[in-house]
Design a protein around this motif. Structure first.
Motif, PDB file in Angstrom:
ATOM      1  N   LEU A   1       6.526  35.395 -14.423  1.00  0.00           N
ATOM      2  CA  LEU A   1       6.459  36.183 -13.191  1.00  0.00           C
ATOM      3  C   LEU A   1       5.009  36.240 -12.699  1.00  0.00           C
ATOM      4  N   THR A   2       4.831  36.102 -11.393  1.00  0.00           N
ATOM      5  CA  THR A   2       3.484  36.226 -10.822  1.00  0.00           C
ATOM      6  C   THR A   2       3.128  37.701 -10.685  1.00  0.00           C
ATOM      7  N   LYS A   3       1.856  37.939 -10.444  1.00  0.00           N
ATOM      8  CA  LYS A   3       1.401  39.334 -10.296  1.00  0.00           C
ATOM      9  C   LYS A   3       2.134  40.029  -9.157  1.00  0.00           C
ATOM     10  N   SER A   4       2.343  39.303  -8.042  1.00  0.00           N
ATOM     11  CA  SER A   4       3.008  39.942  -6.901  1.00  0.00           C
ATOM     12  C   SER A   4       4.487  40.188  -7.203  1.00  0.00           C
ATOM     13  N   GLN A   5       5.078  39.281  -7.989  1.00  0.00           N
ATOM     14  CA  GLN A   5       6.481  39.491  -8.375  1.00  0.00           C
ATOM     15  C   GLN A   5       6.615  40.710  -9.289  1.00  0.00           C
ATOM     16  N   ILE A   6       5.627  40.857 -10.180  1.00  0.00           N
ATOM     17  CA  ILE A   6       5.652  42.010 -11.081  1.00  0.00           C
ATOM     18  C   ILE A   6       5.543  43.308 -10.276  1.00  0.00           C
ATOM     19  N   ASN A   7       4.686  43.294  -9.255  1.00  0.00           N
ATOM     20  CA  ASN A   7       4.560  44.486  -8.407  1.00  0.00           C
ATOM     21  C   ASN A   7       5.869  44.798  -7.682  1.00  0.00           C
ATOM     22  N   LYS A   8       6.509  43.743  -7.162  1.00  0.00           N
ATOM     23  CA  LYS A   8       7.819  43.932  -6.509  1.00  0.00           C
ATOM     24  C   LYS A   8       8.821  44.532  -7.486  1.00  0.00           C
ATOM     25  N   LEU A   9       8.771  44.020  -8.688  1.00  0.00           N
ATOM     26  CA  LEU A   9       9.679  44.492  -9.743  1.00  0.00           C
ATOM     27  C   LEU A   9       9.445  45.970 -10.030  1.00  0.00           C
ATOM     28  N   TYR A  10       8.178  46.354 -10.113  1.00  0.00           N
ATOM     29  CA  TYR A  10       7.824  47.763 -10.335  1.00  0.00           C
ATOM     30  C   TYR A  10       8.421  48.645  -9.236  1.00  0.00           C
ATOM     31  N   ASP A  11       8.294  48.178  -7.988  1.00  0.00           N
ATOM     32  CA  ASP A  11       8.856  48.939  -6.865  1.00  0.00           C
ATOM     33  C   ASP A  11      10.365  49.045  -6.972  1.00  0.00           C
ATOM     34  N   LEU A  12      10.971  47.895  -7.236  1.00  0.00           N
ATOM     35  CA  LEU A  12      12.442  47.832  -7.292  1.00  0.00           C
ATOM     36  C   LEU A  12      12.990  48.788  -8.339  1.00  0.00           C
ATOM     37  N   LEU A  13      12.342  48.817  -9.493  1.00  0.00           N
ATOM     38  CA  LEU A  13      12.882  49.612 -10.609  1.00  0.00           C
ATOM     39  C   LEU A  13      12.327  51.034 -10.642  1.00  0.00           C
ATOM     40  N   GLY A  14      11.343  51.293  -9.773  1.00  0.00           N
ATOM     41  CA  GLY A  14      10.754  52.629  -9.786  1.00  0.00           C
ATOM     42  C   GLY A  14      10.201  53.018 -11.143  1.00  0.00           C
TER      43      GLY A  14
END
Lengths: 212, 212
Positions: A8-21
């Motif tokens: 996962l890229t850094k931006s994908q990880i950030n998206k993931l953080y948002d998605l999962l809260g």
DNA sequence: ATAAAAAAGGTGCAAGTGCAACTTGTTAAT
DNA sequence: ATTAACAAGTTGCACTTGCACCTTTTTTAT
């Protein structure tokens, strides 16, 4: 060794953080983790540091159930048994990421490719842990200390294909891992040495009965 | 208890079979399963019947690693340790469904809701297995037969909340589960009886020290 | 209904292990 | 540099356990 955010890229990880809260907590050395994060229906990931899951017995004895290193995952839905007395304690400054289990199995999330990658990583990590548990059980099933040691040697040997095994922790911890008395284990190691089956130099044990 | 096809309709299950290109095999009583299905990188599901995973030791000893009942899952990526000598044997007429692990983690499949449901089910099943292994380890870590028995009683008691425990298999199998000598276990059970801590009637053990 | 096989239950004995109580060696702290 | 703390290594002793070998009871097969 699979890690939670592998591929996962850094931006994908950030998206993931948002998605999962997700929530991220930092703990000091020797701080208890469980009072801070609720222990029901979550998955925790050690982002950095080192912590231990301890089982507390009726007599107050504490048994190390699991070591949580960087990238380890834990949680009531994964590794902890129900309704047991346990504690999770940071052994260094430790950063923990907490995810709601419900959000993790929410089918809506599965349209996001980065989420699927993450789920596959978790799946892999759990499977690896599962294998480790099976290995330990195979050792603990042996009735004699000698057989436990030899089984342990055998497994490490099969992993590395080397005649010599490096013990990645203290002999005291090895005794705990094999669930035997430390001094009784030393006695048996001595017997194996006396029979010229093994050689011990610090934490390196050479299996003389293996001819490779 | 989660099952692999829980929350899926018959037509969804058929779609899933197509999507994953599953294979279904039938084995007779006492037939070996592994020569028929390749054991690399697959997940197997017991659709019906009963089989056992046996570990074969250097001396020819066979140890039951796992019982596979209807709806159990198994496979090299889940429960089996690497490079070990093991065998899977049907103990009845047994129907096994085989899935490629690669197809299971193929992100393309994740757009199908029925696939997501299936994956969540598998995830749950593995987590339950994981907990079972942890429970067994907690017992095996105890050094004395008495403590192993009491730990086993405690766990069963916590599950059922009842003063009496029903052993779902023979005492011989219980001894294997606790990894102790059968007759030594009987001796210890007798001691517990003599101390009025337990009562035994067939396979039902009443914990007299619990006052509920 | 009877025999055969398996499980339950028991016991003496030798061997193995846990435990306590050391000594020695190594690492960490002031 | 010195002390303190911890890990490694050792040993005697008591207790537990595994093992072998029984008997009795229950289950399974014919």
């Amino acid at each position: 060794m699979t890690t939670p955010f592998q591929d996962l890229t850094k931006s994908q990880i950030n998206k993931l953080y948002d998605l999962l809260g997700v929530h991220i907590y930092t703990f000091n050395d020797n701080q208890e983790i469980l009072p801070t994060i609720k222990n029901e229906n979550i998955i925790g990931i050690i982002l950095d540091g080192y912590a231990q899951i301890l089982n507390i017995e009726y007599n107050g004895n504490e048994i190390i159930t699991e070591n949580l290193y960087k990238n380890s995952i834990f949680g009531s839905n994964i590794s902890l048994t129900n309704s047991e007395n346990y504690q999770i304690i940071a052994r260094q400054e430790t950063i923990v990421l907490v995810i709601d289990y419900d959000k993790l199995i929410n089918p809506k999330n599965l349209v996001h490719n980065y989420f699927n990658i993450f789920l596959r990583n978790l799946f892999d990590i759990i499977n690896i842990k599962f294998k480790e548990k099976n290995e330990r059980i195979k050792i603990l099933e042996k009735k004699q200390i000698r057989d436990k040691l030899l089984e342990y040697f055998e497994m490490e040997h099969k992993k590395s294909r080397l005649k010599s095994i490096y013990i990645p922790f203290s002999f005291k911890d090895l005794a705990d891992y094999l669930a035997v008395n430390r001094s009784a284990m030393f006695r048996e190691l001595k017997h194996l040495k006396d029979e010229n089956l093994i050689e011990i130099k610090n934490r390196r044990i050479t299996l003389l009965y293996k001819n490779l």
